[in-house]
Design an enzyme around this catalytic site. Structure first.
Site, short mmCIF file in Angstrom:
data_model
loop_
_atom_site.label_atom_id
_atom_site.label_comp_id
_atom_site.label_asym_id
_atom_site.label_seq_id
_atom_site.Cartn_x
_atom_site.Cartn_y
_atom_site.Cartn_z
N GLU A 124 0.80 -1.23 0.00
CA GLU A 124 0.00 0.00 0.00
C GLU A 124 0.83 1.27 0.00
O GLU A 124 0.52 2.22 -0.70
CB GLU A 124 -0.93 0.05 1.23
CG GLU A 124 -2.02 -0.98 1.24
CD GLU A 124 -1.64 -2.17 2.07
OE1 GLU A 124 -2.54 -2.83 2.57
OE2 GLU A 124 -0.43 -2.44 2.22
N TYR B 244 1.22 -5.57 13.09
CA TYR B 244 0.12 -4.84 12.46
C TYR B 244 -0.80 -4.24 13.53
O TYR B 244 -1.18 -4.93 14.48
CB TYR B 244 -0.67 -5.76 11.55
CG TYR B 244 -1.65 -5.04 10.67
CD1 TYR B 244 -1.24 -3.98 9.86
CD2 TYR B 244 -2.99 -5.40 10.65
CE1 TYR B 244 -2.13 -3.31 9.05
CE2 TYR B 244 -3.90 -4.73 9.84
CZ TYR B 244 -3.46 -3.69 9.05
OH TYR B 244 -4.35 -3.03 8.24
N ARG C 2 -3.90 -2.84 13.32
CA ARG C 2 -5.37 -2.93 13.25
C ARG C 2 -5.78 -4.36 13.55
O ARG C 2 -5.78 -5.21 12.67
CB ARG C 2 -5.88 -2.47 11.88
CG ARG C 2 -5.66 -0.98 11.62
CD ARG C 2 -6.28 -0.53 10.31
NE ARG C 2 -6.04 0.90 10.10
CZ ARG C 2 -5.00 1.38 9.43
NH1 ARG C 2 -4.12 0.56 8.90
NH2 ARG C 2 -4.84 2.69 9.29
N HIS D 128 -4.32 -11.82 13.46
CA HIS D 128 -4.06 -13.00 14.28
C HIS D 128 -3.18 -12.73 15.48
O HIS D 128 -2.91 -13.62 16.26
CB HIS D 128 -3.40 -14.08 13.42
CG HIS D 128 -4.20 -14.43 12.21
ND1 HIS D 128 -5.49 -14.88 12.28
CD2 HIS D 128 -3.90 -14.37 10.89
CE1 HIS D 128 -5.96 -15.11 11.06
NE2 HIS D 128 -5.02 -14.79 10.20
N GLU E 180 -9.63 -4.77 4.61
CA GLU E 180 -9.29 -3.66 3.74
C GLU E 180 -8.13 -4.03 2.82
O GLU E 180 -8.15 -3.75 1.62
CB GLU E 180 -8.94 -2.43 4.58
CG GLU E 180 -9.18 -1.11 3.90
CD GLU E 180 -10.66 -0.75 3.80
OE1 GLU E 180 -10.98 0.11 2.97
OE2 GLU E 180 -11.47 -1.35 4.53
N ASP F 264 -2.12 -5.26 3.40
CA ASP F 264 -2.29 -5.49 4.85
C ASP F 264 -3.16 -6.73 5.12
O ASP F 264 -4.02 -7.09 4.32
CB ASP F 264 -2.94 -4.27 5.49
CG ASP F 264 -1.97 -3.11 5.64
OD1 ASP F 264 -0.76 -3.36 5.53
OD2 ASP F 264 -2.41 -1.98 5.84
N ASP G 227 -5.88 -7.61 6.63
CA ASP G 227 -7.24 -7.45 7.11
C ASP G 227 -8.17 -7.34 5.91
O ASP G 227 -7.76 -7.48 4.76
CB ASP G 227 -7.37 -6.25 8.05
CG ASP G 227 -6.93 -4.95 7.38
OD1 ASP G 227 -6.68 -4.95 6.16
OD2 ASP G 227 -6.84 -3.92 8.08
#
Length: 845
Positions: A114, A418, A420, A465, A191, A187, A189
């Protein structure tokens, strides 16, 4: 000789040096790291090179010369035209040329992430065999100028490439066309999964027929990258569907309610949302509870007691037991001591002053406190708000920098996992590393027998996770502080300490609770000065012949455990009885021991309203109710404040008059949708899409079909709202019309009510301060420096007066000179501009 060891990741001395020449004749040295004995080569020349034969550089072969045909002159052309033509038999017929297959793309594999910072960090670990490029977030989205959802075709979204992403997409298409394979490393997730899916569609022509792999990692380190690329997978379409459903649902609510809201209230810039409006409702209802709260008077009575035979004026020692202690009245004749008036309190004091005091019971026990779990997104935002004063947006921005990678002396590396996530799981390798570190630095007793396990409070925790933790506890905050800016260091220090503490032993306290009985004197009755009170029906006690019960608690730390590193912050009103007792020491007491009353202390108090929401407590409430998800908390709170529905005073979130009006309109007409239970239920259904349990169009139909009818009815029944106007109470200096408070891009300001005919505006002046040069009003102003907007403070009489300061003026008086303007000088400090005296002060918010 020194060189950087790739194994140790440090500059090390080399041993067993051996000189050699490279193939192109350059001098070099090969040696071993003195720590790990790893072989390291370095370009350098040492005296031993003189004894080696100098290699001869191979000569480059000459370029083949291509003879160019000479340009024919006019004479040559005549000769050629008149020359005899060779017979056809002498001319050989050329063979047909076979067309070669199209060349295969042999460019290096393309890895897409990203952000450019993340691309730089990952590129360091992957090396030159890969090209790592950034999509800079989403490259496809719903259009901004229309709904972009086909309501007649199961809510099919119409994705477009935004104008500001066309250049990025074109660059990715060019590189992808030459790459032999594609790796999607967005990422871990929903998103990130959706971004990968959008990339496969935006680059479909360029990647057709090529292997496309999706890799997922939760920290940007060498081991995590290697593990991810060794176990690729395909894009998870269930995650993509869950993200699409949430995006489309939010678009349906926002593009349906927001225009209605703007139309009925006659204001631009208003918005409503599925999560945003429920959060606003929580803030407004809490504020109304506070405004409606009626304080109730009550009285407490404390007794200062000491052991018999103890002289109170004896010198005190920090290590010695206290000579006296304070106990609070808890029971009167077996009933709760519920005193509501001063007369009632005085009656009890009058009786208790003549009582005989003795220790009724002493209870000693050990108490264990467990460490807090490592951070999730929610708890990180809460704790950063409590301890660092960061809002949610600032917390996530700094955490993003720590995750994507910073150079701390070993090249770019991700410092945290990460950020989030709503999981508290920790990888076993990280736990093993933490346990070794704890045993080495703090000792074996601080390491629990087994690695602890934590359970999350969030519903359907699944976004990632692992918890938010440092990628390596060996990167101690103070040791890398020089490589981080202030915000990065403070947040990393908080994350590091929380994680290390979560892997440490419990703290153990010695807690003592003493019950003290106050009985009548030898005559069997209390001597009471106000016996009329005993016949008062509102006074629930008959204090002529019974006993009082006082209670005191003390607690000392027997073994600090995790408290050696970190203690979790508390919200307003979050202390319990054990916290209040912590640090209080009691003298050695035994049951039936007589005590001496030194003093009775009555105190008038009032019940307190519920506290205002802070960003920390609102995020906590949203998590507990199941509203929103880790990636949405910061955006939701930021939107409430940017729309001026909510303001932040100190740390308290308070609704504005506009916020109340918007909330009342929405709740009054859409109460079935703007509520906690409905929003949480929708979140559960969206989560079921990710698990593969449901298709997303039926979920949206179940919501939107009745919602659409409700909106249509409301559009007919809701009357036009009266536009709120807040008068300043002064006339406009240009036209004489009333001045009003207005809301702009950068907050509140004063403007003329006759706008646009009159364009007079003025910033809000700071209360309690005056310009030190002319005595005029000071106001907050803004200036653009480079690409950022900076706040400064200046005189409203500009250009007549040019006084400015970058530091916020405070409405306090300098204790040194008593006349200079005091400005902020760091946390809880002020500085006088006249005498430059620096002193402690509580900064005005």
């Amino acid at each position: 000789m020194e060189a950087k060891c790739p194994n140790c990741r440090e500059i090390r001395q080399l041993k067993n040096l051996k000189p050699f020449f490279t193939a192109n004749g350059a001098a070099a040295v090969r040696g071993q790291c003195v720590v790990c004995s790893n072989l390291i080569s370095k370009s350098a020349r040492i005296p031993e090179h003189d004894t080696l034969p100098q290699p001869v550089k191979p000569a480059k072969p000459p370029k083949p010369s291509v003879a160019k045909p000479a340009k024919a002159s006019e004479g040559d052309a005549v000769v050629a035209a008149t020359a005899p033509v060779a017979p056809k038999a002498a001319v050989s017929k050329p063979r047909p040329v076979k067309l070669a297959p199209p060349p295969t793309r042999t460019g290096p594999p393309l890895v897409i992430v990203e952000s450019p910072t993340k691309a730089k960090t990952i590129g360091k670990f992957l090396g030159r065999k890969y090209q790592v490029k950034a999509s800079v977030g989403h490259i496809r989205d719903l259009p901004k100028n229309r709904l972009g959802v086909d309501l007649d075709n199961d809510f099919a979204p119409s994705y477009v490439i935004p104008m500001d992403k066309k250049k990025t997409v074109k660059e990715l298409q060019t590189i992808a066309r030459e790459a032999r394979e594609i790796w999607l490393a967005t990422d871990p997730d929903r998103e990130g999964e959706a971004i990968s899916w959008h990339l496969t569609h935006a680059l479909k022509d360029e990647i057709a027929g090529k292997p496309v792999q999706r890799v997922e990692f939760h920290e940007i380190t060498q081991n995590a990258i290697n593990e991810a690329f060794a176990h690729p997978r395909q894009v998870d379409l269930a995650r993509v569907d869950a993200q699409q459903a949430r995006r489309v649902l939010d678009r349906l609510v926002g593009y349906t309610l927001s225009p209605l809201l703007r139309d009925k209230m006659g204001r631009k810039g208003l918005s409503a949302g599925r999560v945003q409006s429920v959060a606003l409702r929580l803030v407004c209802e809490r504020e109304r509870d506070i405004l409606a709260f009626v304080p109730v008077e009550y009285w407490t009575i404390d007794a200062e007691l000491s052991k018999l035979g103890v002289t109170l004026d004896m010198p005190k020692s920090k290590t010695a037991s206290p000579k006296s202690f304070v106990a609070r009245l808890t029971k009167i004749d077996g009933k709760d001591a519920d005193l509501h008036t001063q007369a009632e309190a005085e009656a009890v004091v009058s009786a208790a002053r003549n009582a005989i005091y003795r220790v009724q019971k002493v209870e000693r026990k050990g108490r264990v406190r467990n460490p807090a779990a490592p951070f999730t997104t929610s708890t990180l935002q809460q704790e950063a708000n409590r301890k660092l004063g960061f809002n949610a947006k600032r917390t996530m921005a700094v955490a993003q920098q720590l995750y994507e990678g910073l150079d701390v002396g070993e090249g770019p590396v991700g410092l945290i996992t990460y950020m989030r996530t709503d999981s508290t799981n920790v990888a076993s390798l990280a736990q093993d590393e933490a346990r070794k570190f704890i045993a080495q630095r703090y000792g074996e007793p601080f390491m629990p027998p087994q690695p602890p396990k934590y359970s999350t409070r969030a519903k359907n925790a699944q976004e990632a996770h692992e918890a938010v933790r440092p990628t390596s506890v060996m990167r101690v905050p103070d040791e890398i502080k020089a490589h981080l800016d202030r915000d990065q260091y403070r947040l990393y220090d908080l994350i590091w300490k929380r994680f290390v503490a979560s892997q440490m032993s419990n703290a153990i306290f010695d807690t003592t609770t003493v019950d003290v009985e106050a009985k009548p004197d030898g005559n069997g009755k209390f001597k009471i000065e106000n016996e009329k009170l005993t016949s008062n029906p509102h006074f629930p006690f008959s204090i002529l012949n019974f006993k009082f019960l006082f209670r005191a608690s003390g607690s000392i730390i027997k073994f600090p455990g995790f408290l050696r590193v970190y203690e979790e912050g508390r919200d307003e009103g979050g202390l319990d009885d054990d916290d209040e007792a912590l640090g209080k020491r009691l003298p050695p007491l035994e049951a039936d021991e007589a005590l001496r009353l030194d003093k009775l202390i009555p105190a008038q108090k009032f019940t307190q309203p519920p506290p205002h929401f802070t960003e920390a407590t609102l995020i906590k409430a949203m998590e507990e109710y199941g509203i929103g998800r880790p990636s949405t908390y910061a955006a939701t709170l930021g939107l409430l404040q940017s729309r001026f529905y909510v303001t932040r005073e100190a740390k308290a979130l308070k609704p504005t008059p506009l916020g109340f009006q918007v909330n009342d309109l929405l709740v009054g007409n859409f109460a079935d949708y703007i509520n906690v239970d409905f929003t949480a239920r929708v979140e559960d259904e969206l989560d079921s899409i990710e698990s593969g349990g449901r298709a997303w169009p039926p979920v949206l139909h179940a919501f939107y079909d009745p919602f659409k009818e409700t909106v249509q009815q409301a559009s007919l029944s809701i009357p036009k709202q009266v536009k709120l106007v807040e008068l300043v109470g002064q006339p406009c200096p240009k036209c004489g019309k009333p001045l009003v408070y207005k809301q702009g891009k950068y907050g509140r300001f004063i403007g003329c009510s006759d706008f646009p005919k009159c364009t007079f505006t003025e910033p809000l002046s700071l209360p309690g301060v005056a310009c030190p040069k002319c005595g005029g009003k000071l106001a907050e102003k803004r200036v653009r420096k480079a690409k950022a907007v900076r706040v400064f403070y200046g005189c409203l009489n500009y250009p007549t007066c040019d006084f400015t300061t970058w530091n916020k003026p405070l409405p306090v008086v300098c204790p040194n000179c008593g006349k200079g303007l005091v400005v902020e000088n760091g946390k809880d400090k002020g500085k006088c501009l006249a005498c430059e005296h620096v002193f402690a002060v509580v900064a005005a918010e």
